[in-house]
Design an enzyme around this catalytic site. Sequence first.
Site, PDB file in Angstrom:
ATOM      1  N   ASP A  31      34.655  18.712  49.370  1.00  0.00           N
ATOM      2  CA  ASP A  31      36.037  18.072  49.906  1.00  0.00           C
ATOM      3  C   ASP A  31      36.035  18.647  51.263  1.00  0.00           C
ATOM      4  OD1 ASP A  31      36.482  17.270  47.332  1.00  0.00           O
ATOM      5  OD2 ASP A  31      38.102  18.718  46.860  1.00  0.00           O
ATOM      6  N   GLN A  32      35.611  19.943  51.755  1.00  0.00           N
ATOM      7  CA  GLN A  32      35.773  20.383  52.917  1.00  0.00           C
ATOM      8  C   GLN A  32      34.947  19.434  54.127  1.00  0.00           C
ATOM      9  OE1 GLN A  32      35.099  22.124  50.437  1.00  0.00           O
ATOM     10  NE2 GLN A  32      36.639  23.498  50.449  1.00  0.00           N
ATOM     11  N   GLU A  33      33.721  18.903  53.547  1.00  0.00           N
ATOM     12  CA  GLU A  33      32.871  18.139  54.506  1.00  0.00           C
ATOM     13  C   GLU A  33      33.666  16.812  54.635  1.00  0.00           C
ATOM     14  OE1 GLU A  33      29.692  16.594  56.771  1.00  0.00           O
ATOM     15  OE2 GLU A  33      30.723  18.565  56.541  1.00  0.00           O
ATOM     16  N   ASP A  35      36.744  16.012  54.391  1.00  0.00           N
ATOM     17  CA  ASP A  35      37.830  16.199  55.326  1.00  0.00           C
ATOM     18  C   ASP A  35      37.487  16.376  56.774  1.00  0.00           C
ATOM     19  OD1 ASP A  35      39.660  16.216  53.121  1.00  0.00           O
ATOM     20  OD2 ASP A  35      39.951  18.221  53.202  1.00  0.00           O
ATOM     21  N   GLU A 109      35.005  -6.817  25.747  1.00  0.00           N
ATOM     22  CA  GLU A 109      35.668  -5.871  26.661  1.00  0.00           C
ATOM     23  C   GLU A 109      36.824  -5.439  26.516  1.00  0.00           C
ATOM     24  OE1 GLU A 109      35.045  -7.546  30.852  1.00  0.00           O
ATOM     25  OE2 GLU A 109      33.871  -9.264  29.858  1.00  0.00           O
ATOM     26  N   LYS A 111      40.733  -4.766  26.793  1.00  0.00           N
ATOM     27  CA  LYS A 111      41.896  -5.449  27.395  1.00  0.00           C
ATOM     28  C   LYS A 111      42.929  -4.671  28.015  1.00  0.00           C
ATOM     29  CE  LYS A 111      45.371  -9.105  26.777  1.00  0.00           C
ATOM     30  NZ  LYS A 111      46.555  -8.345  27.328  1.00  0.00           N
ATOM     31  N   ASP A 113      46.209  -2.917  29.924  1.00  0.00           N
ATOM     32  CA  ASP A 113      47.630  -3.208  29.969  1.00  0.00           C
ATOM     33  C   ASP A 113      48.050  -2.879  31.476  1.00  0.00           C
ATOM     34  OD1 ASP A 113      50.033  -4.102  29.122  1.00  0.00           O
ATOM     35  OD2 ASP A 113      50.659  -2.238  28.109  1.00  0.00           O
ATOM     36  N   ARG A 132      48.811 -12.730  40.255  1.00  0.00           N
ATOM     37  CA  ARG A 132      48.684 -13.552  39.456  1.00  0.00           C
ATOM     38  C   ARG A 132      49.730 -14.570  39.818  1.00  0.00           C
ATOM     39  NH1 ARG A 132      47.015 -13.935  33.697  1.00  0.00           N
ATOM     40  NH2 ARG A 132      48.094 -11.791  33.460  1.00  0.00           N
ATOM     41  N   GLU A 166      42.458  -5.757  36.580  1.00  0.00           N
ATOM     42  CA  GLU A 166      43.534  -5.445  36.245  1.00  0.00           C
ATOM     43  C   GLU A 166      44.101  -4.120  36.973  1.00  0.00           C
ATOM     44  OE1 GLU A 166      46.461  -6.635  33.180  1.00  0.00           O
ATOM     45  OE2 GLU A 166      44.484  -7.378  33.948  1.00  0.00           O
ATOM     46  N   TYR A 218      36.859  -7.346  35.934  1.00  0.00           N
ATOM     47  CA  TYR A 218      36.444  -7.489  35.001  1.00  0.00           C
ATOM     48  C   TYR A 218      35.847  -9.172  34.978  1.00  0.00           C
ATOM     49  CZ  TYR A 218      41.149  -8.910  34.039  1.00  0.00           C
ATOM     50  OH  TYR A 218      42.643  -9.319  34.270  1.00  0.00           O
ATOM     51  N   LYS A 282      34.689 -12.934  25.615  1.00  0.00           N
ATOM     52  CA  LYS A 282      34.572 -14.196  26.473  1.00  0.00           C
ATOM     53  C   LYS A 282      33.060 -14.676  26.092  1.00  0.00           C
ATOM     54  CE  LYS A 282      36.518 -11.550  30.149  1.00  0.00           C
ATOM     55  NZ  LYS A 282      36.519 -10.859  31.476  1.00  0.00           N
ATOM     56  N   LYS A 306      44.815  -8.952  19.632  1.00  0.00           N
ATOM     57  CA  LYS A 306      45.642  -7.836  20.106  1.00  0.00           C
ATOM     58  C   LYS A 306      45.919  -6.804  18.900  1.00  0.00           C
ATOM     59  CE  LYS A 306      48.145  -8.317  23.244  1.00  0.00           C
ATOM     60  NZ  LYS A 306      49.023  -9.420  23.687  1.00  0.00           N
ATOM     61  N   CYS A 400      86.169   7.525  18.705  1.00  0.00           N
ATOM     62  CA  CYS A 400      85.279   7.252  19.671  1.00  0.00           C
ATOM     63  C   CYS A 400      84.846   8.855  20.257  1.00  0.00           C
ATOM     64  CB  CYS A 400      86.060   6.722  20.887  1.00  0.00           C
ATOM     65  SG  CYS A 400      85.169   6.711  22.457  1.00  0.00           S
ATOM     66  N   CYS A 403      86.586   8.990  24.176  1.00  0.00           N
ATOM     67  CA  CYS A 403      88.246   9.152  24.559  1.00  0.00           C
ATOM     68  C   CYS A 403      88.752   9.506  23.227  1.00  0.00           C
ATOM     69  CB  CYS A 403      88.585   7.809  25.043  1.00  0.00           C
ATOM     70  SG  CYS A 403      88.519   6.393  23.809  1.00  0.00           S
ATOM     71  N   CYS A 418      85.500   0.636  20.102  1.00  0.00           N
ATOM     72  CA  CYS A 418      86.400   1.642  20.585  1.00  0.00           C
ATOM     73  C   CYS A 418      87.772   0.628  20.766  1.00  0.00           C
ATOM     74  CB  CYS A 418      85.790   2.367  21.854  1.00  0.00           C
ATOM     75  SG  CYS A 418      87.180   3.301  22.482  1.00  0.00           S
ATOM     76  N   CYS A 423      88.978   3.413  27.950  1.00  0.00           N
ATOM     77  CA  CYS A 423      87.964   4.378  27.514  1.00  0.00           C
ATOM     78  C   CYS A 423      87.019   4.655  28.859  1.00  0.00           C
ATOM     79  CB  CYS A 423      87.292   4.021  26.407  1.00  0.00           C
ATOM     80  SG  CYS A 423      85.737   5.054  26.157  1.00  0.00           S
TER      81      CYS A 423
END
Length: 665
Positions: A31-33, A35, A109, A111, A113, A132, A166, A218, A282, A306, A400, A403, A418, A423
């Site tokens: 990470d240092q290199e 940065d 594959e 699907k 969300d 889309r 996606e 995909y 597919k 699904k 209620c 009130c 109510c 209220c």
Amino acid sequence: MDEALRIQQLRKQLETYAREYYIQDAPTVTDQEYDRLMHELEDLEAGHPELADPNSPTQRVIGAILPGFEKYTHARRMLSLGDIFSREELEEFVARVRKEFPGASFVAECKYDGLAMALHYEDGRFVRAVTRGDGLTGEVVTANVRTIRSVPMYIDAPGHVEVRGEVYMPKVSFERLNEVQTTLHLPLFANPRNAAAGSIRNLETSVAASRNLEIFLYWYQNALEHGINTQARALEAMHAMGFPVNMDFAVCDTVDELWAFIEKTREKRSSLPYEIDGVVIKVNSLEQEEALGLNAKTPRYAIAYKYPAQEVQTRLDDIFLTIGRTGVATPNAVLTPVRVAGTLVSAASLHNEDLIRDRDLRIGDTVIIRKAGDIIPEVIASVKERRDGTQVPYVFPGTCPVCGSELIRLPEEADHFCTNPDCPAQVLGSLIHFVSREAMNIDGLGEKKVRQLHEAHLLDTIQDIYHLAEKREEILALHGWSDKGFDKLLANIDGSRQRSLADLLFGLGIRLVGRKAAGLLADAFGSMDAIMAATKEELAAVKYIGGTTAESLTTWFAQPANQGLIQSLKEAGLNMVQAPKEVPSVSSPFAGKTVVLTGTLSGMSRNEAKALLESLGATVAGSVSKKTDLVIYGDKAGSKLAKAQELGVATMPEAEFLQEAGHVA
């Protein structure tokens, strides 16, 4: 070394290191290199503004404010897939394909969300990201997609390349986001998909950058142009180019192999770091895909299996009432928190007394919950065999909780109400409803601001909205207000005076008068005075209104307080007449038809679809009956679609609707 050359070298190096870190999970530098090189590039770019490049690694998390999203027409339509829910339907899909191509193989594959996205590259350089949209035209969200660190800014491929996939929010990022929302007392996001979509469509790029979004690609839209002839090879080619591709896919020759992949994926679904709701199947050959083409509804070369809604068990700890803007008292379940379909659920609406009784729900019960449509939590049953005698039947309160007034249940209705119109819960709810986007659309008066002004006794009635200018000093003394913001709010309040009569009628929050009924009444009578003067019989004679709604209207308008409200709004200059309805100037297949919308629409919101249909001469109803001419359905369509099929009512998928509407728009 020439500084311009060094800038190019650093950009390429950092792009490679980012790919190793974010996609391959195999960093080759510390990470240092990383940065250190990033700081070197920042310094060089600062000295050479003429070499600025929005694709530079230094620019990927810049918090710019975008003016808006331009539109872009897709070269090839982005369609939703048809859904199947059983092995039998899978067998039917395979048989249909093999009727034309007996030797066809398939790729299975996950699907995802998330939010569908198209990425465009020219001669190896990232140039555009497009949502889309309605399938034909999407929004250009390039700046926000640049903040997704796994999206390569450069690829080793000549000419034009378009890949699709996606955008999603990992489960851990979603949990952290809602933790922040809770800390800031802001509304929680319902699910990772909504959070991802809201992030990508935010005009402030720093919001997208802070949300830790990811993407899976995909589909290689123009793979054949690049000599790639199968879906499996397309996935491998995208992966080799540096795109984040889920390589956990399978090439299958039989239904048994496809079903095995579906079952294997189902078993590990809950342990995945991202949300999926099924498996996409597919045709592997891209040439066969081209030949199969599209139905009016969906692609013929692909289908989505699904998974059924996930059901889990937890404990019903308590039941409490909330009071809505119309006085309806709604019982709500307090649940021992449990994860369902990707989110932590700790509460669910129980709707009314009858539901609690019919499902025999008792405080202390072990209950089964699921998410309706994978979105709304619901309690579907109690597990009676788990009872040990400590469970307590729920007795619906007689007063209620806000009130203390009496709660009543009207004959032949499931809800309790109510009886106190003053209220505090009803007053606050009616204010929030009146200013909402669906009603008077007063931007700058969201729920948080309304609550603040109400608690400060500066906004106690709807009439008060149009007198806020008189309370300028008191409001500016509150937290979060400025002169500029207050002036903008006053301008928005002024603009609301010209909203339609239908908007005003809906905004008043009269029980049983929703958007549809408000529009029908406004069109039928033309003015607020005419509606107020109408008899119950005249109101009930309006198509789709009926006696119960007519009773609610006459009761509401008979109350002196409500008559005073209308008079004060007239004096405040609000529009009280409805402009004549324009007759569509084009021929439309929807003209004169009664249409019902159901399911989740992907190309536009439900209200946008309703407005489009009405502009084409249709009447949009809320329920299916023998008088319904057409039901238009999107993803996860349920009982309305089933009823239409039972009654023999014509149905149309969203994709076909958009196509038909496009021909006449």
